[in-house]
Design an enzyme around this catalytic site. Structure first.
Site, PDB file in Angstrom:
ATOM      1  N   ALA A 104     -12.651 -23.043  19.612  1.00  0.00           N
ATOM      2  CA  ALA A 104     -13.119 -21.694  19.970  1.00  0.00           C
ATOM      3  C   ALA A 104     -13.377 -20.765  18.792  1.00  0.00           C
ATOM      4  O   ALA A 104     -14.120 -19.788  18.934  1.00  0.00           O
ATOM      5  CB  ALA A 104     -12.094 -21.041  20.898  1.00  0.00           C
ATOM      6  N   PRO A 106     -14.762 -18.910  15.490  1.00  0.00           N
ATOM      7  CA  PRO A 106     -14.153 -17.574  15.513  1.00  0.00           C
ATOM      8  C   PRO A 106     -14.332 -16.808  16.817  1.00  0.00           C
ATOM      9  O   PRO A 106     -13.936 -15.652  16.898  1.00  0.00           O
ATOM     10  CB  PRO A 106     -14.872 -16.851  14.370  1.00  0.00           C
ATOM     11  CG  PRO A 106     -16.251 -17.460  14.383  1.00  0.00           C
ATOM     12  CD  PRO A 106     -16.041 -18.913  14.758  1.00  0.00           C
ATOM     13  N   GLY A 107     -14.951 -17.413  17.846  1.00  0.00           N
ATOM     14  CA  GLY A 107     -14.901 -16.744  19.148  1.00  0.00           C
ATOM     15  C   GLY A 107     -16.230 -16.349  19.767  1.00  0.00           C
ATOM     16  O   GLY A 107     -16.239 -15.684  20.798  1.00  0.00           O
ATOM     17  N   LYS A 109     -18.502 -18.103  21.435  1.00  0.00           N
ATOM     18  CA  LYS A 109     -18.700 -18.597  22.812  1.00  0.00           C
ATOM     19  C   LYS A 109     -17.554 -18.161  23.714  1.00  0.00           C
ATOM     20  O   LYS A 109     -17.749 -17.957  24.912  1.00  0.00           O
ATOM     21  CB  LYS A 109     -18.913 -20.106  22.796  1.00  0.00           C
ATOM     22  CG  LYS A 109     -20.206 -20.433  22.078  1.00  0.00           C
ATOM     23  CD  LYS A 109     -20.519 -21.862  21.956  1.00  0.00           C
ATOM     24  CE  LYS A 109     -21.641 -22.056  20.961  1.00  0.00           C
ATOM     25  NZ  LYS A 109     -21.246 -21.736  19.529  1.00  0.00           N
ATOM     26  N   ARG A 133      -8.692 -20.037  11.012  1.00  0.00           N
ATOM     27  CA  ARG A 133      -9.814 -19.613  11.868  1.00  0.00           C
ATOM     28  C   ARG A 133      -9.294 -18.946  13.148  1.00  0.00           C
ATOM     29  O   ARG A 133      -9.950 -18.088  13.719  1.00  0.00           O
ATOM     30  CB  ARG A 133     -10.705 -20.817  12.199  1.00  0.00           C
ATOM     31  CG  ARG A 133     -11.482 -21.309  10.980  1.00  0.00           C
ATOM     32  CD  ARG A 133     -12.272 -22.558  11.274  1.00  0.00           C
ATOM     33  NE  ARG A 133     -13.318 -22.358  12.252  1.00  0.00           N
ATOM     34  CZ  ARG A 133     -14.570 -22.022  11.976  1.00  0.00           C
ATOM     35  NH1 ARG A 133     -14.943 -21.840  10.733  1.00  0.00           N
ATOM     36  NH2 ARG A 133     -15.459 -21.873  12.941  1.00  0.00           N
ATOM     37  N   ASP A 173     -17.505 -27.195  21.803  1.00  0.00           N
ATOM     38  CA  ASP A 173     -18.489 -26.778  20.793  1.00  0.00           C
ATOM     39  C   ASP A 173     -18.010 -27.438  19.504  1.00  0.00           C
ATOM     40  O   ASP A 173     -17.289 -26.831  18.712  1.00  0.00           O
ATOM     41  CB  ASP A 173     -18.480 -25.249  20.697  1.00  0.00           C
ATOM     42  CG  ASP A 173     -19.545 -24.718  19.754  1.00  0.00           C
ATOM     43  OD1 ASP A 173     -20.620 -25.329  19.675  1.00  0.00           O
ATOM     44  OD2 ASP A 173     -19.297 -23.681  19.103  1.00  0.00           O
ATOM     45  N   CYS A 226     -24.071 -27.636  16.298  1.00  0.00           N
ATOM     46  CA  CYS A 226     -25.170 -26.975  15.572  1.00  0.00           C
ATOM     47  C   CYS A 226     -25.752 -27.959  14.563  1.00  0.00           C
ATOM     48  O   CYS A 226     -25.886 -27.648  13.380  1.00  0.00           O
ATOM     49  CB  CYS A 226     -24.698 -25.678  14.936  1.00  0.00           C
ATOM     50  SG  CYS A 226     -23.153 -25.833  14.064  1.00  0.00           S
TER      51      CYS A 226
HETATM   52  N1  SAM Z   1     -17.091 -22.153  19.279  1.00  0.00           N
HETATM   53  C1  SAM Z   1     -17.042 -21.365  18.077  1.00  0.00           C
HETATM   54  C2  SAM Z   1     -17.873 -20.119  18.261  1.00  0.00           C
HETATM   55  O1  SAM Z   1     -18.754 -20.090  19.127  1.00  0.00           O
HETATM   56  O2  SAM Z   1     -17.613 -19.128  17.544  1.00  0.00           O
HETATM   57  C3  SAM Z   1     -17.487 -22.157  16.875  1.00  0.00           C
HETATM   58  C4  SAM Z   1     -16.742 -23.446  16.713  1.00  0.00           C
HETATM   59  S1  SAM Z   1     -17.112 -24.323  15.248  1.00  0.00           S
HETATM   60  C5  SAM Z   1     -18.659 -24.985  15.589  1.00  0.00           C
HETATM   61  C6  SAM Z   1     -16.098 -25.725  15.375  1.00  0.00           C
HETATM   62  C7  SAM Z   1     -14.608 -25.457  15.436  1.00  0.00           C
HETATM   63  O3  SAM Z   1     -13.964 -26.716  15.636  1.00  0.00           O
HETATM   64  C8  SAM Z   1     -13.961 -24.852  14.212  1.00  0.00           C
HETATM   65  O4  SAM Z   1     -13.416 -23.595  14.498  1.00  0.00           O
HETATM   66  C9  SAM Z   1     -12.843 -25.839  13.839  1.00  0.00           C
HETATM   67  O5  SAM Z   1     -11.631 -25.202  13.465  1.00  0.00           O
HETATM   68  C10 SAM Z   1     -12.660 -26.592  15.135  1.00  0.00           C
HETATM   69  N2  SAM Z   1     -12.047 -27.920  14.985  1.00  0.00           N
HETATM   70  C11 SAM Z   1     -11.876 -28.642  13.854  1.00  0.00           C
HETATM   71  N3  SAM Z   1     -11.202 -29.780  14.139  1.00  0.00           N
HETATM   72  C12 SAM Z   1     -10.944 -29.756  15.459  1.00  0.00           C
HETATM   73  C13 SAM Z   1     -10.265 -30.623  16.354  1.00  0.00           C
HETATM   74  N4  SAM Z   1      -9.710 -31.761  15.934  1.00  0.00           N
HETATM   75  N5  SAM Z   1     -10.182 -30.261  17.640  1.00  0.00           N
HETATM   76  C14 SAM Z   1     -10.731 -29.120  18.093  1.00  0.00           C
HETATM   77  N6  SAM Z   1     -11.395 -28.257  17.304  1.00  0.00           N
HETATM   78  C15 SAM Z   1     -11.489 -28.580  16.000  1.00  0.00           C
END
Ligand code: SAM
Length: 429
Positions: A104, A106-107, A109, A133, A173, A226
């Protein structure tokens, strides 16, 4: 710009005659888009062009200095890629919903999901295992101030082990190779390696497997990245969901023609946002529904754990269907609707903080549910506003122990009596 060879070859093969236009678009600066808060921001930017797939998405003519905008500090809008706003199209219509956003921070979505839940539409678990984060996530959700969320920091595998079939919507995401972000952060293209795509793909398959386990009968699994790499997108979904009689692909029937629809093995539909065709950065989206169960099971009886036992409302003029509970030194809040959907056993979580050490917390000032007329309110001058943002004291003779600081009509925090007003540190946008 010289793109990595393997990336260029793959994209050229995929885009054919559109490859030139794609390259040109990647070399241009991105457009700035925001999503308005459904209450706090609904009258903002009336002249800005809309984002066709989100009713409150706006394309700005130029990029403001967000860090100096009272509306930004008040949580009246969220700076978000237009492409990311498309996640909304795959939410079910029924309410209430129990939703989990597995990655989620930095938030962006999560705030969008909270718009859809509002004060009566259910619970969002905003989860991210990265503690750094997660601090930004907590700050952004507090600023958004729709208190229907709990923040957690578990690996999706932990969720899958404990909460099989517990969620109406699971959003993954996924962390990815980020090819769609190159024009925002060009240096990413220089560190890109095919091995990274494979590493991300393997991790996404593990996360997808957990995400799939969490979906309740009739619930939706929404997957996004992305990146343009098929190994991280449709190939992953084909491998996991194809030919599984438990799942139906969801289709965005009236998707805008600029968004490219693909079909992939197993009957799924995927949506690619390319920067030469749409506003917003590169993005991939796809969603599936789990077959509904013949009859809905009665929800398990739930007794709130001690960490979430309701307490009396703190002495603030708050309206709305809210429940309050003590977490250490803090009184936090959750909507009644979210509270009813709590899951047993979630102990390590953070809700919207309202009250701490005998005074309201920063987030409380930004709550639309706070009834302003009853509170002493202090309109800050431009100079006082900048002082406030620099965390310097704003000298005012306060009538009460605290008063709401407002700039240009937007509540931005508190002034406290007898000590300098030190708002929480602000993130730059
Ligand atoms: N959904 C967020 C938004 O809309 O602002 C952006 C998310 S970003 C694309 C991917 C996220 O996946 C990062 O915040 C990261 O910390 C997290 N992440 C990294 N490893 C992960 C794991 N094993 N399980 C779940 N999330 C993970």
């Amino acid at each position: 710009m010289n793109w990595p060879e393997a990336f260029a070859a793959r994209m050229q093969a995929r885009l054919g005659p559109e490859w030139e236009a794609f390259q040109e678009a990647l070399a241009k600066p991105p457009r700035t888009t925001i999503r308005l808060h459904p209450e706090k921001g609904k009258h903002l930017y009336p002249e800005a062009s809309p984002v066709s797939w989100h009713p409150r998405g706006r394309v700005l003519a130029e990029r403001p200095n967000f860090a100096l905008e009272p509306a930004w500090h008040a949580g009246a809008y969220y700076v978000q890629e237009a492409s990311s706003m498309s996640v909304r199209v795959f939410l079910p219509e029924r309410r209430p919903l129990r939703v989990i956003d597995l990655s989620a921070a930095p938030g962006g979505k999560s705030t969008l999901l909270l718009d859809e839940l509002g004060l009566t539409g259910g619970l969002l678990i905003a989860n991210d295992p990265d503690s750094h984060r997660r601090a930004a996530l907590a700050e952004n959700l507090a600023r958004w101030a729709i208190p229907a969320y709990l923040i957690t920091g578990r690996d999706p595998a932990w969720w899958a082990e404990h909460y099989t079939s517990a969620f109406d919507v699971v959003l993954l995401d996924a962390p990815c190779s980020g090819e769609g972000l190159w024009r925002k952060t060009p240096s990413l293209s220089q560190t890109w390696r095919p091995e990274e795509v494979h590493f991300c793909s393997r991790r996404q398959r593990r996360l997808l497997s957990a995400a799939k386990t969490l979906v309740a009968p009739g619930g939706h699994l929404i997957y996004s990245t992305c990146t343009f790499a098929p190994e991280e997108n449709e190939d992953n979904l084909s491998a996991f969901l194809a030919e599984d009689p438990e799942w139906f692909p969801l289709r965005w029937a009236d998707h805008p023609p600029q968004v490219v629809e693909i079909s992939y093995a197993g009957g799924g539909w995927g949506y690619y946002f390319y920067p030469h065709r749409t506003i917003g950065e590169g993005f991939f989206l796809s969603a599936w529904q789990k077959k509904p169960a013949p009859a809905r099971r009665a929800p398990a009886k739930y007794k709130a754990p001690p960490a979430l036992r309701p307490v009396k409302r703190p002495p603030l003029p708050i309206e709305g269907p809210l429940v309050f509970f003590q977490q250490g030194e803090t009184i936090s809040t959750l909507t009644e609707s979210a509270y009813r959907l709590l899951l047993p056993g979630i102990e390590k979580m953070e809700a919207l903080p309202l009250w701490r050490h005998h005074k309201p917390s920063h987030a409380a000032a930004l709550l639309p549910a706070l009834v302003g007329e009853e509170l002493p309110t202090y309109e800050l001058s431009a100079e006082e506003f900048y002082q406030y943002l620099r965390r310097q004291p704003v000298e005012r003779a306060l009538t009460d122990a605290y008063g709401r600081a407002v700039r240009a009509g937007f509540p931005i925090g508190w002034l406290y009596k007898g000590r300098p007003s030190l708002p929480r540190p602000y993130l730059s946008s």
